[in-house]
Each structure stands twice: as C-alpha cells, then as structure tokens.
Design a protein around this motif. Sequence first.
Motif, PDB file in Angstrom:
ATOM      1  N   ARG A  11       0.837  -1.208   0.000  1.00 51.93           N
ATOM      2  CA  ARG A  11       0.000   0.000   0.000  1.00 51.93           C
ATOM      3  C   ARG A  11       0.869   1.255   0.000  1.00 51.93           C
ATOM      4  O   ARG A  11       0.528   2.256  -0.642  1.00 51.93           O
ATOM      5  CB  ARG A  11      -0.911  -0.025   1.234  1.00 51.93           C
ATOM      6  CG  ARG A  11      -1.806   1.214   1.416  1.00 51.93           C
ATOM      7  CD  ARG A  11      -2.853   1.302   0.330  1.00 51.93           C
ATOM      8  NE  ARG A  11      -3.755   2.419   0.543  1.00 51.93           N
ATOM      9  CZ  ARG A  11      -4.913   2.334   1.179  1.00 51.93           C
ATOM     10  NH1 ARG A  11      -5.299   1.178   1.692  1.00 51.93           N
ATOM     11  NH2 ARG A  11      -5.686   3.380   1.317  1.00 51.93           N
ATOM     12  N   GLU A  15      -0.200   4.177  -2.624  1.00 50.31           N
ATOM     13  CA  GLU A  15      -0.913   5.365  -2.147  1.00 50.31           C
ATOM     14  C   GLU A  15      -0.309   6.677  -2.640  1.00 50.31           C
ATOM     15  O   GLU A  15      -1.054   7.585  -3.045  1.00 50.31           O
ATOM     16  CB  GLU A  15      -0.966   5.351  -0.612  1.00 50.31           C
ATOM     17  CG  GLU A  15      -1.849   6.428  -0.007  1.00 50.31           C
ATOM     18  CD  GLU A  15      -3.329   6.233  -0.292  1.00 50.31           C
ATOM     19  OE1 GLU A  15      -4.052   7.246  -0.304  1.00 50.31           O
ATOM     20  OE2 GLU A  15      -3.748   5.080  -0.506  1.00 50.31           O
ATOM     21  N   ARG A  44      -9.155   1.888  -4.098  1.00 51.60           N
ATOM     22  CA  ARG A  44      -8.612   3.209  -3.750  1.00 51.60           C
ATOM     23  C   ARG A  44      -8.477   4.072  -5.000  1.00 51.60           C
ATOM     24  O   ARG A  44      -8.813   5.262  -4.995  1.00 51.60           O
ATOM     25  CB  ARG A  44      -7.243   3.038  -3.089  1.00 51.60           C
ATOM     26  CG  ARG A  44      -6.650   4.339  -2.561  1.00 51.60           C
ATOM     27  CD  ARG A  44      -7.361   4.792  -1.317  1.00 51.60           C
ATOM     28  NE  ARG A  44      -6.748   6.011  -0.792  1.00 51.60           N
ATOM     29  CZ  ARG A  44      -7.266   7.236  -0.919  1.00 51.60           C
ATOM     30  NH1 ARG A  44      -8.404   7.392  -1.555  1.00 51.60           N
ATOM     31  NH2 ARG A  44      -6.660   8.274  -0.392  1.00 51.60           N
TER      32      ARG A  44
END
Length: 409
Positions: A11, A15, A44
């Motif tokens: 992640r 991100e 996301r």
Amino acid sequence: MRVVLSTYGSRGDVEPLVALAVRLRERGAEVRVCAPPDEEFADRLAGAGVPLVPVGPSARALTKAAPAPSSLPQRAAAVIAAQFEAVTAAAEGCDVLVAAGMMPAAAGALSVAEGLGVRSVSVTFTQLTLPSPDRPPLTYPGRPLPPEVTDNRVLWELDARNVDALFGEALNTNRVANGLPPVDHVRDYVVGDRPWLASDPVLDPWQGASALDVVQTGAWILPDERPLPAELEAFLDAGAPPVFVGFGSMPLHTSPDAARVVVEAVRAQGRRVVVRRGWADLALIDDRDDCLAVGEVNQQALFGRVAAVVHHGGAGTTTTAARAGTPQVVVAQAADQPYWAGRVAGLGIGAAHDGPTPATASLSAALARALAPGTRARAAAVAGTVRADGAAVAAELLLDTPAREDGSR
C-alpha cells in the motif's frame, strides 16, 4: 498530456501514486496507474477516479506467503516480465512515465519507457535507496552485508553487486528480447543522475554528499475526505482518546500472538485501543468494550483523534501520524522501517520499539514514552512543519518543466 505511473509493492508504494494521479488530473492530464491487482488498490484508485492497469500477482498474497529469500531472483524475474507485458501496452503513446516501487519493477518500467522512446522519471519514497557515503545501504534478504566493513562507499559497491546478482539476468533477458541493449548495473540504471525523492524534508532530510542531483518534492499525500464508520465514531465519542494499533501491509510472521500483545500493552497504560486488521489480520482478543477492530479507514481523520499511533514504520503511516501531531511508537519490521523508527525517536515525536517482535512489557514501555506530555508537545510542534504539497509540486514539475530540468531521462 498522457502520464503513466508505475509501481509494484505494498500500500505504501501505491498510495503516493494515487495522490500524484489526482493532482495531475486536476491539471488536465490523462493518467493511468500500473500497480498490483489487489482489490484494495483497485478500490482506492477507483475512488479517486483513476484507472488501474493490473500488473503481476497480488502483492498481499505474495507478502503473506512469506517466500524464502532464495526465491527473490525468481520472483523478481516474474515482476520484471509483468512490467514489460502490462506497462508496454499502457505506456504506448504516453508523454511521460513515472517509475516507483521495488527495484526490479522500477527497472522494468524504465526499460519499457526507454524502448518506447518515452521520457521517464525514477522516484523513491525514502533516501535509503539512493547511494551516499553518509550512510550504508539497505540489505536484501539472504544477502547480508559483511559486518566488518564500515566504509559506506565499499558497502554501496557491494550493494550494486548484490542488485546485479539478484535482478541483472532477468532484466537484461527481457531487455534484449525487446530490442534493448543490456545494462551493466541495475541500481545505477534505476537511480539515474537526477532521481526524485518523494518524502518530507523534515522527516527525511536529504543528506547525501554524493554526485546525485536529487529532486526532493515532499511526500505525495492526498487529502482523505472519507467519513469514519459510524461504529468507530461512536467508540471514539464514548471515552478518552484510544491508542491506534496497525501494521499496514506487514504480516508480522515473527509475532503470531501480536493481537494479544498489543491489546494488553495498551491496556497496561490505562488506554482503550483501536486495532486495524491489516495484512497482519489483527483481531479482538475478548469481548471487552475497551477495544474495537476496524478495517480500511481514513487514517488522516482518525490519527488526529487518538492518543498515540503504534505502527510498523512505513513511510506513509509515519508521515500521516506526524502531520496529525500524534505521538508514535514504531515497531519496525524490515527494509526502511528501522530508519523511520530512528527518525521518529530522533525528532522526539515518539518512540522506537527495540526489535521487530513486541512483548507486552516492551511495547507498554515504549508506549509510555510516547504518551509522555513532552512527546505530545513535540509531536504537535513538528506537525506544523510537515509539508502537504508534495504531489502538487511533482505534478507541476512533470507537466510544466522541460525534461532536462525535471529529472526525466
């Protein structure tokens, strides 16, 4: 303008690219992100309105499988091959490619850009991957650096050989198959002469007295507007600020009883606890009402409402907690995480746990240091110095600056 952002990893590798993608789109660019096919990454990106081009196997599945260090060259070869396959199609006709993530993935993506004649930028989220005589390199699993060698220049030379031994054959096999010449040194090819450092100058000040012309943009952070779940809001409102515990994308293989340890350590400090399940699959240990388990949440909103953050020391979590002005306890597991633990302790904004496997007593002691009034005051003071415009700076460099000035190849 068309921009491709490529990464492979956890992640923390994905991100920042979400943040950059949003800032690029705001400036009128067409953006796509090449990343692992994990559902959480796809969700996301979809929430940010950015398409995902899936590359390679699930990062979560690969991490939780805990493969042997000896299999690293084979795993890297698969990642490089996936880059050539997926990124080539995604980058066809684009104007610039940004490569981040683990070394073999970045090497593959940069090679794709080279083959297509597309300008490219190499990005790292911590300076530890950039050669410098001021500090030693990170080590790769199964390839420790000799402890008797203390000259950092020699250690970086050994690091270059390790990188070539691990990734060189796979990279050059794919390069030659795609009409590109082999490279002599994989690390130097990835880093280039003017790499970008997407980390905060306060938390990670560039200190390299090296020949590299590093462009430090600041950390790439996207403001998170998602509301906290109703159950979590109710828990926060029901008492004093709790302690948050979460280890992100780290599976914590070394601590099978991690949930019990962390909950008991927090309770020993007289605090309630919010446990994030994460890739470590943390869960409640009993039915007492002083503990709540949560899944994916808005950590920017949550961290400002807790007494302390206990985490693994990923660059993103460290930065988010620092921006919130909340004291931290870093239980570093691997890679760059001990560095971030040292930075947190050195800045006085939290504590570094001694070793990757917490016990109730050791974690409680570290938490006591973090909860001290002086630590909270220092964390609040540092919070105001952490920049929030790194992604906007990077977007401007990519779109408005000629290639010779933005570090592009």
